[in-house]
Motif scaffolding. Structure first.
Motif, mmCIF file in Angstrom:
data_model
loop_
_atom_site.group_PDB
_atom_site.id
_atom_site.type_symbol
_atom_site.label_atom_id
_atom_site.label_comp_id
_atom_site.label_asym_id
_atom_site.label_seq_id
_atom_site.Cartn_x
_atom_site.Cartn_y
_atom_site.Cartn_z
ATOM 1 N N UNK B 145 0.819 -1.213 0.000
ATOM 2 C CA UNK B 145 0.000 0.000 0.000
ATOM 3 C C UNK B 145 0.853 1.263 0.000
ATOM 4 N N UNK B 146 2.115 1.115 0.340
ATOM 5 C CA UNK B 146 2.977 2.280 0.447
ATOM 6 C C UNK B 146 4.200 2.104 -0.448
ATOM 7 N N UNK B 147 4.535 3.160 -1.147
ATOM 8 C CA UNK B 147 5.677 3.109 -2.051
ATOM 9 C C UNK B 147 6.959 3.375 -1.275
ATOM 10 N N UNK B 148 7.915 2.460 -1.403
ATOM 11 C CA UNK B 148 9.230 2.653 -0.794
ATOM 12 C C UNK B 148 10.267 2.522 -1.887
ATOM 13 N N UNK B 149 11.185 3.460 -1.971
ATOM 14 C CA UNK B 149 12.189 3.400 -3.029
ATOM 15 C C UNK B 149 13.567 3.034 -2.481
ATOM 16 N N UNK B 150 13.731 3.039 -1.172
ATOM 17 C CA UNK B 150 15.065 2.811 -0.611
ATOM 18 C C UNK B 150 15.376 1.344 -0.383
ATOM 19 N N UNK B 151 14.435 0.621 0.181
ATOM 20 C CA UNK B 151 14.787 -0.643 0.840
ATOM 21 C C UNK B 151 14.636 -1.869 -0.036
ATOM 22 N N UNK B 152 13.899 -1.745 -1.148
ATOM 23 C CA UNK B 152 13.553 -2.960 -1.877
ATOM 24 C C UNK B 152 12.579 -3.823 -1.090
ATOM 25 N N UNK B 153 12.082 -3.299 -0.008
ATOM 26 C CA UNK B 153 11.030 -3.916 0.821
ATOM 27 C C UNK B 153 11.506 -5.113 1.657
ATOM 28 N N UNK B 154 12.666 -5.704 1.351
ATOM 29 C CA UNK B 154 13.035 -6.950 2.038
ATOM 30 C C UNK B 154 13.084 -6.792 3.556
ATOM 31 N N UNK B 155 13.716 -5.689 4.015
ATOM 32 C CA UNK B 155 13.845 -5.509 5.477
ATOM 33 C C UNK B 155 12.486 -5.155 6.084
ATOM 34 N N UNK B 156 11.638 -4.502 5.312
ATOM 35 C CA UNK B 156 10.310 -4.155 5.831
ATOM 36 C C UNK B 156 9.495 -5.439 5.998
ATOM 37 N N UNK B 157 9.554 -6.304 4.999
ATOM 38 C CA UNK B 157 8.875 -7.606 5.110
ATOM 39 C C UNK B 157 9.404 -8.349 6.332
ATOM 40 N N UNK B 158 10.716 -8.302 6.496
ATOM 41 C CA UNK B 158 11.335 -8.984 7.639
ATOM 42 C C UNK B 158 10.820 -8.406 8.963
ATOM 43 N N UNK B 159 10.695 -7.090 9.029
ATOM 44 C CA UNK B 159 10.209 -6.454 10.259
ATOM 45 C C UNK B 159 8.769 -6.875 10.549
ATOM 46 N N UNK B 160 7.954 -6.951 9.499
ATOM 47 C CA UNK B 160 6.570 -7.380 9.680
ATOM 48 C C UNK B 160 6.530 -8.843 10.134
ATOM 49 N N UNK B 161 7.376 -9.660 9.511
ATOM 50 C CA UNK B 161 7.360 -11.076 9.883
ATOM 51 C C UNK B 161 7.798 -11.281 11.331
ATOM 52 N N UNK B 162 8.839 -10.566 11.737
ATOM 53 C CA UNK B 162 9.297 -10.753 13.114
ATOM 54 C C UNK B 162 8.262 -10.205 14.092
ATOM 55 N N UNK B 163 7.540 -9.170 13.685
ATOM 56 C CA UNK B 163 6.456 -8.661 14.542
ATOM 57 C C UNK B 163 5.346 -9.693 14.655
ATOM 58 N N UNK B 164 5.008 -10.318 13.525
ATOM 59 C CA UNK B 164 3.963 -11.358 13.545
ATOM 60 C C UNK B 164 4.360 -12.491 14.484
ATOM 61 N N UNK B 165 5.637 -12.888 14.398
ATOM 62 C CA UNK B 165 6.110 -13.968 15.282
ATOM 63 C C UNK B 165 6.049 -13.538 16.735
#
Lengths: 794, 172
Positions: B145-165
């Protein structure tokens, strides 16, 4: 071997908490009191004479405080002193759709917008030059008549090394292809913004979303015709740059002028459409490249002819023109090399620097040709590349000094981890694996404005309370440069990261740093910060010695480089007081846990006690560190382009699936070996590499700025697509360490180099998957499908 | 634009009184009918954590929670939000205690320039407020839903996954 406490460990950005709570203050978040709002009127024509501008109705609107047109500015400007060809507001003619023509400052943003709409401009449209080939044709009316050329050539570079013709004769395979690249853009999330605060003495404080506060400072003074000391440029938090904020911009000149004229603070921000108008993205490129290869000799010759579409003004274009050629001098030796690059002016938004500046499109061409040559030679494209990569401590034919190279080991490991040998040429139809390599500069060795000052200087203070403050002109644009500078200071001084404060990118408070471009900050500002911290450490050691009744340790004079090669074959040019690059700072003391301990005697004192003892005399503890690139390079014309004290090396191995029915390409996974020397902050290095992959994949598969009659057709994120989290693959990052003796703690760049090989790696994987080569970006499904049909004889 | 309309707007002829709640605080302001929620938050209330990236609902950087649901503040007329409860990024942490996702974004290196970060957090807070643990697809959908140009999203996905865990182990 490295007993470091902080560098080399993954560290979140020191301001990350401000960013996740909304506290971080970006330029347009600043609230200046009694502030006027500015708006810009932009040209609807790609090319037109301005017959007249009637500002009377706008100026008469209650609440409008100033209206500016081109005649309010005497001087043009540009980031490069050799092409200061851009006006703050168009004069006499407009050269692209979206060019600023007039500007208003008013009490509210709505009023400013309404006033701008009341400005009547009488245009006489003229035929636009819309393409670089058209720009080559003779004309009586070039975009920039001041150059006195018969066509719209901006810059032409031709270089020749060795004997390319003889090189091609030595080759067993010679391949020549034409390649086409559209323009792509940075697509940073924060639109350009500027706010100007004026004081009672007419001094300006300019808050701007810029990667280059120092260049903005210089340009403002020049364009406004005021003394440089009246300008102060501050870069607040910045929402991404990627090269798109590395020029001084018209809107900065406009806002500052409006503040001077009105005596009021001024705020100006861009819409997303404005950002696309402003552009400064990667040049549209048409190129022909010819590669000679021999299995036993490697590359025997490489030649290229590049035509790049610069748009209406110069920007960084002269550098881009050189970089298209010279950045082909790695990652493999090219003994015979020649290129011509021509940058053309056209009636479109200007192109400039974008991540991987100038080297990205030629890299696609060279790595695709390389792949074709290796496949035709029956060699393994991955193993053959490993065998060909530059060895450490070599000089290229155009006299680039290649020092550390860690990519051979890195690519071997990437090959193993990706399962290359089990996959290459063996995957089912529609699945493929490909590889490509690249290299990039760790900062340009030469400044844009010729001067004898250091490339970067850092001031460092320690206060009575133990706070360490790093004052650096470097611009953190989201890459985490503030963090890496703090890490280095903390490492040298043995303090916690939280004890180090960073004051950065404020041209009144911080020493000159040239800015965040050419992947220079970690290497150059990093060395400066490290040296400042080393000098501070010596002050504290001296104080500790007094407290502990120990003799002060002697420090060796800076060692001359171990051989002439390190100085490009010249004598070292630094004086005895110069610390050099990445000096050893062992002094027989350990700084840790708030203590300073003499290792031999075990005597120790508190860090704060030493600070108090040291500060007694001067009342302030302050040191300076700086970085100068060694004298490098040849003496031929243009020898300075691409010179860097060190080069990063990258390889990507990429797996794709290609849908045989639609031509749709999906990147399934990627393995990256990036030689950034010593990874100072592995978390930031990973972030840079993943971000490079995103941007490279976008250019490879989907991104393209479209024009119609010179007007940008996709000036928004719905039309200009960038990859989403669904397209981004997992990236296996292979440790690819080298020890760069001149990099701070052994580090080199990681922010740009990883981008270029992404694109050819994807193309080479497509070839492995479905057996077709494409020579035009982006690798859209329709193009892939057409190539597959053609290959199948349909 | 007609000057009469401009001066009318300037004189506040068409403003209306708006009453709503922002980050638990009651706010009452006279607003122009065409002011967006984003302008209301940033310009009227000085809550600049919600970012302006495009004003067209394309970049997603201005996401806020409206009655608990993520909405793009640049597309919402503030005047339509009478009696709504808005939560901006400034209202996510409880005092000095960060939401687990905020902490994960920091720890996993999901923050680079930070301009998309507030919206990423806002959308994530909504995602993690649901009953069930989001799967990888739901996480990517939320992030997209949000455009990010810096990270390639990988670390953001990782942050969401670790939060889910983390939230699965220790629900708030």
């Amino acid at each position: 071997m490295n007993a470091y406490r902080i560098v080399g460990t993954p560290q979140p950005q020191i301001d990350a908490r401000d960013k996740v709570t909304g506290r971080a203050r970006y330029t347009d978040d600043i609230r200046l009191p009694n502030c006027l709002h500015a708006a810009i009127l932009r040209s609807p024509h790609a090319s037109a004479r301005i017959r007249a501008i009637d500002t009377a109705r706008a100026a008469a609107l209650p609440g409008v405080k100033a209206v500016l047109t081109g005649t309010d500015f005497e001087r043009t400007f540009g980031v490069l002193p050799i092409s200061k060809d851009e006006p703050a507001l168009a004069r006499e003619r407009v050269r692209y759709v979206g060019e600023p023509v007039a500007a208003v400052a008013a009490e509210t943003a709505e009023l400013a917008a309404a006033a701008v709409a009341l400005i009547a401009v009488d245009y006489a449209p003229t035929p636009p030059v819309l393409d670089a080939r058209q720009a080559l044709k003779p004309t009586d009316d070039p975009l920039h008549p001041e150059l006195q050329r018969e066509n719209n050539l901006h810059k032409q570079v031709e270089q020749r090394f060795g004997d390319p013709e003889a090189g091609f004769e030595q080759a067993s395979i010679v391949i020549e292809k034409r390649f086409t690249f559209p323009s792509v853009t940075h697509a940073f999330t924060e639109p350009h913004a500027v706010q100007v605060e004026i004081d009672g003495r007419g001094n300006l404080t300019v808050y701007s979303a810029t990667q280059v506060p120092h260049y903005v400072h210089l340009a403002l003074a020049e364009v406004l015709g005021i003394d440089e000391h009246r300008v102060r440029v501050i870069k607040p938090h910045l929402g991404g740059g990627f090269g798109g904020k590395s020029d001084p911009f018209p809107h900065e000149m406009i806002a500052a002028k409006l503040a001077l004229v009105t005596g009021r603070n001024v705020r100006l921000r861009f819409s997303r459409e404005d950002v696309f108008f402003s552009h400064h993205g990667r040049h549209r490129t048409q190129l022909t490249m010819k590669l000679g290869f021999h299995p036993a000799r490697g590359i025997t010759a490489l030649t290229g002819d590049f035509l790049i579409d610069g748009g209406a003004y110069g920007s960084f274009g002269v550098v881009t023109t050189y970089y298209n050629g010279v950045l082909l001098q790695g990652p493999y030796p090219v003994p015979n090399f020649a290129f011509r690059c021509r940058r053309m002016y056209t009636n479109k938004p200007m192109c400039g620097a974008m991540r991987g500046h100038g080297g990205v499109n030629p890299r696609f061409a060279s790595e695709v040709l390389m792949d074709m040559a290796l496949v035709q030679s029956g060699l393994d494209p991955c193993q053959a590349r490993i065998d060909l990569i530059h060895r450490e401590n070599t000089l290229t034919i155009n006299e680039f000094r290649i020092t550390s190279v860690g990519l051979q080991r890195g690519l071997e490991e990437a090959m193993r981890r990706s399962g290359w040998r089990e996959k290459y040429g063996k995957l089912p139809y529609g699945k493929g694996i490909g590889v490509a390599c690249g290299f990039f500069i760790s900062g340009s060795a030469l400044p844009i404005h010729w001067n004898q000052r250091p490339a970067s200087t850092v001031r460092l203070t320690v206060e009575f309370d133990g706070a360490v403050t790093v004052y650096s002109g470097a611009s953190d644009i989201g890459q985490g440069s503030d963090t890496v500078l703090a890490m280095m200071a903390a490492e040298v001084l043995g303090v916690d990261l939280g004890q180090v404060k960073v004051v950065a990118a404020d041209t009144r408070l911080t020493p000159v740093d040239l800015g965040s471009y050419s992947s220079r900050v970690t290497f150059m500002a990093g060395n400066a910060a490290r040296n400042a911290a080393i000098r501070m450490r010596r002050l504290l050691v001296a104080a500790a010695c007094r407290l502990l009744a120990l003799p002060e340790p002697g420090y060796p004079a800076p060692a001359p480089p171990e051989d002439g090669f390190r100085q490009g074959g010249r004598a070292p040019d630094f004086d005895a007081d110069f610390l050099g690059a990445n000096p050893d700072y062992s002094d027989g003391f350990e700084f840790a846990d708030g203590r300073i301990r003499h290792l031999d005697s075990g005597k120790q004192t508190g860090f704060i006690a030493a600070v108090h003892a040291a500060i007694e005399g001067p009342g302030i503890l302050q040191t300076v560190g700086n970085y100068r690139a060694p004298k490098l390079g040849g003496s031929f014309k243009g020898a300075g382009a691409g010179l860097s004290p060190a080069y990063s090396f990258t390889a990507f191995i990429v797996e794709v699936s290609v849908d045989p029915d639609t031509g749709f390409v999906k990147v399934e996974r990627a393995t990256c070996a990036h030689d950034c020397g010593f990874a100072l902050n592995p978390l930031a290095v990973r972030g840079q590499i993943e971000g490079c992959f995103h941007m490279g994949m976008g250019q490879a598969l989907m991104e393209e700025v479209l024009h119609y009659d010179g007007a940008v057709q996709n000036a928004g994120f719905l039309e200009y697509k960038i990859p989403s989290p669904f397209e981004q693959p997992e990236i296996d990052l292979v440790p690819s360490i080298s020890d760069e003796s001149e990099g701070p703690f052994g580090a080199k760049e990681a922010g740009e180099g990883p981008l270029a090989p992404v694109i050819p790696a994807i193309a080479n994987a497509i070839f492995d998957a479905v057996g077709v080569r494409l020579f035009e970006l982006p690798l859209r499904p329709d193009r892939v499908l057409a190539a597959m049909h053609k290959a199948a004889g349909r | 634009m007609d000057t009469r309309i401009v001066s009318a707007a300037r004189q506040g002829v068409a403003t209306r009184l708006l009453s709503l709640e922002v980050n638990g605080q009651r706010q009452q302001r006279a607003v122009a009918p065409d002011i967006t929620l984003l302008d209301f938050l940033r310009e009227e209330l000085g809550l600049t954590g919600s970012k302006r990236g495009c004003d067209l609902g394309e970049c997603g950087c201005c996401a806020v929670l409206v009655d608990g649901r993520p909405m793009l503040a640049c597309l919402l007329p503030a005047a339509d939000l009478e009696h709504s409860a808005i939560t901006t990024i400034e209202g996510i942490a409880e005092g000095t205690a960060l939401h687990p996702l905020q902490q994960a974004m920091i720890d996993e290196g999901a923050v680079q320039c930070g301009y998309c970060t507030p919206a990423m957090v806002i959308n994530g807070v909504h995602l993690f407020s649901g009953e069930s643990r989001p799967d990888a697809d739901a996480i990517r959908t939320c992030i997209s839903a949000t455009s990010c140009r810096c990270t390639g999203y990988n670390r953001i996905v990782q942050a969401f996954q670790s939060t889910a865990e983390r939230l699965a182990e220790d629900p708030r």
